[in-house]
Design a protein around this motif. Structure first.
Motif, short mmCIF file in Angstrom:
data_model
loop_
_atom_site.label_atom_id
_atom_site.label_comp_id
_atom_site.label_asym_id
_atom_site.label_seq_id
_atom_site.Cartn_x
_atom_site.Cartn_y
_atom_site.Cartn_z
N LYS A 1 9.35 13.20 -10.85
CA LYS A 1 8.27 12.32 -11.26
C LYS A 1 7.28 12.07 -10.13
CE LYS A 1 9.55 11.49 -15.53
NZ LYS A 1 8.78 12.05 -16.67
N GLU A 2 7.78 11.91 -8.91
CA GLU A 2 6.88 11.70 -7.77
C GLU A 2 6.02 12.94 -7.54
OE1 GLU A 2 8.78 10.20 -4.22
OE2 GLU A 2 10.14 8.98 -5.40
N PHE A 3 6.64 14.13 -7.67
CA PHE A 3 5.87 15.37 -7.50
C PHE A 3 4.79 15.47 -8.58
CE2 PHE A 3 4.94 19.79 -8.40
CZ PHE A 3 4.73 20.32 -7.13
N ALA A 4 5.15 15.18 -9.82
CA ALA A 4 4.18 15.27 -10.91
C ALA A 4 3.04 14.28 -10.71
CB ALA A 4 4.88 15.02 -12.25
N LEU A 5 3.36 13.09 -10.22
CA LEU A 5 2.34 12.07 -9.99
C LEU A 5 1.38 12.51 -8.88
CD1 LEU A 5 1.14 9.29 -10.44
CD2 LEU A 5 2.98 8.32 -9.04
N LEU A 6 1.93 13.02 -7.78
CA LEU A 6 1.09 13.50 -6.69
C LEU A 6 0.22 14.67 -7.14
CD1 LEU A 6 0.18 13.50 -3.75
CD2 LEU A 6 2.18 14.94 -3.21
N GLU A 7 0.82 15.58 -7.88
CA GLU A 7 0.07 16.75 -8.36
C GLU A 7 -1.09 16.31 -9.25
OE1 GLU A 7 0.90 20.93 -10.73
OE2 GLU A 7 2.10 19.16 -11.20
N LEU A 8 -0.85 15.35 -10.13
CA LEU A 8 -1.90 14.86 -11.03
C LEU A 8 -3.05 14.25 -10.23
CD1 LEU A 8 -3.06 14.01 -13.79
CD2 LEU A 8 -1.61 11.95 -13.65
N LEU A 9 -2.74 13.41 -9.26
CA LEU A 9 -3.79 12.75 -8.49
C LEU A 9 -4.54 13.75 -7.61
CD1 LEU A 9 -1.87 9.51 -7.39
CD2 LEU A 9 -3.60 9.73 -9.20
N ALA A 10 -3.79 14.71 -7.02
CA ALA A 10 -4.39 15.65 -6.08
C ALA A 10 -5.26 16.70 -6.77
CB ALA A 10 -3.30 16.34 -5.27
N GLN A 11 -5.12 16.84 -8.10
CA GLN A 11 -5.94 17.82 -8.82
C GLN A 11 -7.42 17.49 -8.74
OE1 GLN A 11 -4.40 17.83 -12.79
NE2 GLN A 11 -2.73 19.26 -12.32
N SER A 12 -7.73 16.19 -8.64
CA SER A 12 -9.14 15.76 -8.61
C SER A 12 -9.35 14.76 -7.49
CB SER A 12 -9.53 15.13 -9.96
OG SER A 12 -9.28 16.02 -11.03
N ILE B 1 4.33 5.06 -6.73
CA ILE B 1 3.23 5.15 -5.77
C ILE B 1 3.70 4.68 -4.40
CG2 ILE B 1 1.02 4.12 -5.10
CD1 ILE B 1 0.60 6.23 -7.16
N ARG B 2 4.45 3.59 -4.38
CA ARG B 2 4.94 3.06 -3.10
C ARG B 2 5.83 4.08 -2.39
NH1 ARG B 2 9.56 0.25 -1.96
NH2 ARG B 2 9.95 -0.17 -4.16
N LYS B 3 6.71 4.73 -3.15
CA LYS B 3 7.59 5.72 -2.56
C LYS B 3 6.81 6.94 -2.04
CE LYS B 3 11.72 4.47 -5.20
NZ LYS B 3 12.70 4.91 -6.23
N LEU B 4 5.78 7.34 -2.81
CA LEU B 4 4.94 8.46 -2.37
C LEU B 4 4.23 8.11 -1.06
CD1 LEU B 4 3.08 10.02 -5.43
CD2 LEU B 4 4.51 11.19 -3.76
N ARG B 5 3.69 6.91 -0.98
CA ARG B 5 2.96 6.49 0.23
C ARG B 5 3.87 6.51 1.45
NH1 ARG B 5 -0.21 1.71 -2.90
NH2 ARG B 5 -2.24 2.76 -3.14
N GLN B 6 5.11 6.12 1.25
CA GLN B 6 6.03 6.10 2.38
C GLN B 6 6.34 7.51 2.88
OE1 GLN B 6 9.35 3.86 0.86
NE2 GLN B 6 8.28 1.90 1.00
N LYS B 7 6.18 8.51 2.01
CA LYS B 7 6.52 9.88 2.38
C LYS B 7 5.32 10.69 2.88
CE LYS B 7 10.33 9.88 -0.93
NZ LYS B 7 10.79 10.32 -2.27
#
Length: 224
Positions: free
Chosen positions: A159-170, A200-206
């Motif tokens: 889920k974190e990968f999918a979330l980052l991928e979605l945001l990074a697309q644009s 989002i919080r977990k992604l930011r920490q990484k």
């Protein structure tokens, strides 16, 4: 020099509001919702400043401050309590366990930023407090399901990968919360209101706090 700040508070709205404003000021900001999490992040990122709430679950501010002061690697870290408990007794207790300052909530954001700027001037930029390896360039490889950040490969849950991928697309484009829910979790799945915030919080920490910007109450956008 980019100063690193760790915010510790069990109220997510307060964390996000302060984090957003400090990132706008150019600080590198990490967040924790309890003392135990704060200790892990402090050991990992060695912040220059920790803003610490007094009343928290698992470990309160007093216990957290005492534990931080026992870590020799954090001996240069400035600890400031930011708490709604403003009585003299609480303030003295904070100073007794090693706090450098004590601020009382509520506090206007401009005043808080000004106080932080003044507090950070105390720092002696020694070699012991050099920043950890920078995590700037981010590459998302959809086919291999991998993320590289600053040359380092980072393992992300699905889920974190999918979330980052979605945001990074644009890059730079705001992605509304409703769209994130629909595309990541599906319209037929019921999830809690804070599900996105936790991911989002977990992604930011990484990958670093600066890459994902919150537009409060609307959604998120990715900044390369």
């Amino acid at each position: 020099m980019t100063y690193r700040i760790l915010l510790v508070d069990d109220e997510v709205d307060i964390l996000e509001f302060i984090r957003y404003n400090l990132v706008r000021e150019g600080y590198e900001v990490y967040t924790a919702q309890d003392g135990a999490e704060a200790l892990d992040l402090a050991a990992k990122y060695r912040p220059h400043l920790i803003l610490l709430d007094m009343m928290m679950p698992r470990m309160d501010g007093i216990e957290t401050c005492r534990a931080i002061r026992r870590n020799p690697e954090l001996r240069h870290t400035i600890i400031v309590f930011l708490s709604a408990l403003g009585e003299e007794e609480q303030q003295l207790a904070g100073f007794d366990v090693g706090a450098d300052d004590y601020l009382t909530k509520p506090i206007k954001m401009k005043l808080l930023v000004s106080r932080i700027q003044a507090i950070l001037k105390r720092i002696d930029n020694t070699a012991e407090h050099d920043a950890p390896a920078a995590r700037e360039a981010i590459t998302v490889d959809r086919e291999r399901h991998t993320v590289r950040c600053g040359g380092e490969e980072i393992a992300l849950p699905r889920k974190e990968f999918a979330l980052l991928e979605l945001l990074a697309q644009s890059p730079g484009k705001l992605v509304p919360r409703d769209e994130i829910y629909a595309r990541i979790w599906g319209s037929n799945v019921v999830v809690g209101d804070r599900t996105i915030d936790v991911h989002i919080r977990k992604l930011r920490q990484k990958i670093g706090e600066q890459h994902i910007v919150t537009v409060k109450g609307v959604g998120y956008k990715y900044e390369p």
